[in-house]
Design an enzyme around this catalytic site. Structure first.
Site, PDB file in Angstrom:
ATOM      1  N   LYS A   1      37.761  45.254  39.197  1.00 29.84           N
ATOM      2  CA  LYS A   1      37.959  45.057  39.408  1.00 29.84           C
ATOM      3  C   LYS A   1      38.998  43.762  39.942  1.00 29.84           C
ATOM      4  CE  LYS A   1      37.695  39.931  36.523  1.00 29.84           C
ATOM      5  NZ  LYS A   1      38.651  39.543  35.755  1.00 29.84           N
TER       6      LYS A   1
ATOM      7  N   ASP B   1      43.221  34.421  39.223  1.00 31.37           N
ATOM      8  CA  ASP B   1      42.321  34.162  38.346  1.00 31.37           C
ATOM      9  C   ASP B   1      42.141  32.269  37.875  1.00 31.37           C
ATOM     10  OD1 ASP B   1      39.549  33.358  37.555  1.00 31.37           O
ATOM     11  OD2 ASP B   1      39.827  34.361  35.720  1.00 31.37           O
TER      12      ASP B   1
ATOM     13  N   LYS C   1      41.326  27.466  34.139  1.00 33.49           N
ATOM     14  CA  LYS C   1      41.896  27.771  32.574  1.00 33.49           C
ATOM     15  C   LYS C   1      42.500  26.751  32.591  1.00 33.49           C
ATOM     16  CE  LYS C   1      41.151  32.811  33.584  1.00 33.49           C
ATOM     17  NZ  LYS C   1      40.482  32.900  32.633  1.00 33.49           N
TER      18      LYS C   1
ATOM     19  N   ASP D   1      44.771  40.197  36.433  1.00 27.40           N
ATOM     20  CA  ASP D   1      43.696  40.125  36.288  1.00 27.40           C
ATOM     21  C   ASP D   1      43.192  41.083  37.551  1.00 27.40           C
ATOM     22  OD1 ASP D   1      41.381  39.745  34.895  1.00 27.40           O
ATOM     23  OD2 ASP D   1      41.118  37.684  36.332  1.00 27.40           O
TER      24      ASP D   1
ATOM     25  N   ASP E   1      34.698  30.764  35.826  1.00 24.18           N
ATOM     26  CA  ASP E   1      35.879  31.885  35.116  1.00 24.18           C
ATOM     27  C   ASP E   1      34.845  32.540  34.691  1.00 24.18           C
ATOM     28  OD1 ASP E   1      38.233  32.267  34.364  1.00 24.18           O
ATOM     29  OD2 ASP E   1      38.638  31.583  32.273  1.00 24.18           O
TER      30      ASP E   1
ATOM     31  N   GLU F   1      33.527  35.515  36.633  1.00 24.44           N
ATOM     32  CA  GLU F   1      34.017  35.800  38.082  1.00 24.44           C
ATOM     33  C   GLU F   1      34.082  37.093  38.707  1.00 24.44           C
ATOM     34  OE1 GLU F   1      37.315  36.608  38.132  1.00 24.44           O
ATOM     35  OE2 GLU F   1      36.964  34.556  36.903  1.00 24.44           O
TER      36      GLU F   1
ATOM     37  N   ARG G   1      32.890  39.531  36.932  1.00 26.46           N
ATOM     38  CA  ARG G   1      31.563  40.693  36.427  1.00 26.46           C
ATOM     39  C   ARG G   1      30.352  40.175  37.923  1.00 26.46           C
ATOM     40  NH1 ARG G   1      29.847  37.102  31.112  1.00 26.46           N
ATOM     41  NH2 ARG G   1      32.285  37.141  31.343  1.00 26.46           N
TER      42      ARG G   1
END
Length: 476
Positions: free
Chosen positions: A245, A250, A257, A267, A326, A328, A330
């Site tokens: 990933k 993010d 968030k 992230d 959020d 995202e 995956r």
């Protein structure tokens, strides 16, 4: 770090590092080294202690190891010495290895020393660590020549140091393009091929989930594909696929968030682990074919951002209902997995990501959450992780959790909406895009990829996964 082997010298000079186990002391018996005695009442070799003596312009640093020492602790002990005692290092530094040291212990010690050169102050004016001076040479004092072990240890540390920097640098520096350029440069340096799919080509290739996540940012997403081909011509060479990933920052997207966003530069730690592993695999010239994909994007808030309730199409051709922007990571992993399987068809498949807070709630900061449909991969990853201090623990992929990702309007939804089993439903979502691949594993490293420790005042990278993935590839 350059090293040179010496037989046990008659006389030491400069700075001498001496690892000492508690077993070296027997009741009140002193430890004898180089003509002088260390009283156990002053220093007894307890773990995480050290003792300095100066004699004839030579500084002796006795390093306490305790009675029983594991790989990770040993690495941290030597990292601590390298970082916190650097002002005591002369230009001439010797490291004494007792005969009882195993090759794994030597590897851990040397890796730790090299990792101790890392400093989080990337944008400060700092003095160069003594070990990093061009003319520095660490003298290894041993009755045996461990040159191969030490060379490997330095390569491991070099890959982890690169990963530290990728994760710790801010997102205005480490953009998707920065990571693409990094991969191209390292590919040329270490010997693996790199292909970068930009936004225009990603749209043309219908990497829909990847495009949806990245389209809200002015920093163009980059879909990075790396291929390592071993020099061996053997017919039974295994092929492993890695997916990491690469979310460089993010915000949560439109489901923004509300806390902890300062650490969302980290992230992309799963992607960084794959980058570091590719460098190390190529540097070690392992006899395994590796194809790695790191989809890199920034999940930003903009008029072009994808929204909750959107329905998008993935590379697999399946439709996805967006129930939370959020969730995202995956989405880009789904396209990475699908692309890897469809175009390269590896025998083994592992993805790694800082995916869910749920994995942290379950396992804390001690282990990654491990999901797999393959007992060999599962047991190997756990055993390797135990041996090097990169632990994981299995969680289920039971069919009963499939309902968490079922959608009324699309083939699948990206978020269950439930406050429970979040790491599991995320893994079930990824499983949907593996096309029932029979040797797949997912590592959720949200709790172990970065954190607090003695080596900095703020949370920072651990490089979790670099060594773990490489050792897994090594045993295939």
């Amino acid at each position: 770090m350059k090293t040179r082997f010496l037989n046990i010298p008659e006389k030491y000079s400069g700075t001498v590092l001496i690892p000492v186990s508690e077993s070296n002391f027997n009741d009140s018996t002193p430890y004898i080294f180089d003509g002088f005695e260390v009283n156990p009442k002053v220093f007894s070799g307890k773990k995480d202690t050290h003792y300095l003596i100066e004699k004839n312009d030579t500084i002796y640093i006795f390093i306490g190891l305790g009675n029983k020492i594991d790989y990770k602790s040993l690495k941290n002990i030597f990292r601590r010495i390298a970082q916190k005692q650097k002002d005591t290092f002369a230009q001439d530094v010797s490291l004494f290895f007792p005969e009882v040291f195993t090759e794994e212990q030597i590897e851990a010690a040397i890796s730790g020393l090299h990792l101790g050169t890392y400093n989080l102050g990337h944008f400060k004016k700092l003095e160069v660590h003594p070990f990093l001076h061009p003319d520095f040479e660490l003298k290894i004092c041993s009755t045996k020549n461990y040159s191969k072990v030490i060379s490997k240890a330095i390569k491991i540390a070099n890959a982890q140091l690169e990963t530290f920097s990728l994760v710790d640098l801010p997102s205005n520096i480490v953009t998707p393009k920065y990571l693409a350029d990094w991969a191209v440069e390292k590919g040329k340096q270490f010997g693996f091929e790199v292909k970068v799919i930009d936004l225009k080509e990603a749209i043309e290739q219908r990497l829909g989930a990847f495009v949806a996540v990245g389209k809200g940012s002015e920093k163009e997403p980059q879909f990075i594909i790396m291929n390592y081909q071993p020099k061996s011509t053997a017919e039974n060479i295994k092929h492993i696929g890695l997916v990491g990933k690469g979310i460089t920052f993010d915000t949560g997207g439109l489901d923004i968030k509300t806390a902890g966003m300062v650490y969302m530069k980290c992230d992309m730690a799963g992607g960084a682990a794959v980058f570091g592993a590719m460098q190390l695999i190529a540097d070690l010239q392992l006899t395994v074919k590796v194809t790695a994909i790191v989809p890199c994007a920034e999940n930003a808030v903009d008029s072009k951002s994808f929204a909750p309730s959107d329905v998008i199409y993935s590379y697999s051709g399946n439709s996805i209902e967006i129930t939370n922007t959020d969730a995202e990571g995956r989405l880009i992993l789904a396209d990475g997995l699908s692309y890897l399987i469809q175009n390269y068809n590896p025998e083994y498949l592992i993805d790694i990501a800082t995916l869910t807070g749920s994995s942290v709630a379950t396992l804390g900061y001690e282990a990654a959450a491990l999901f797999t449909n393959n007992s060999f991969i599962g047991s190997a990853i756990q055993q390797i992780g135990e041996s090097i201090g990169e632990r994981s623990w299995p969680l289920p992929l039971w069919e009963s959790y499939k309902s968490d990702i079922e959608s009324d309007i699309a083939d699948v939804k990206n978020f269950s909406g439930k406050a429970v089993a979040g790491a599991i439903s995320a893994a079930k979502f990824l499983e949907f895009f593996t096309k029932e691949h029979q040797a797949w594993a997912h590592l959720d490293i949200a709790g172990v990829a970065f954190g607090d420790d003695e080596f900095a005042k703020t949370k920072h990278a651990t490089a979790f996964g670099v060594h773990l993935l490489t050792k897994f590839v090594e045993i295939l």
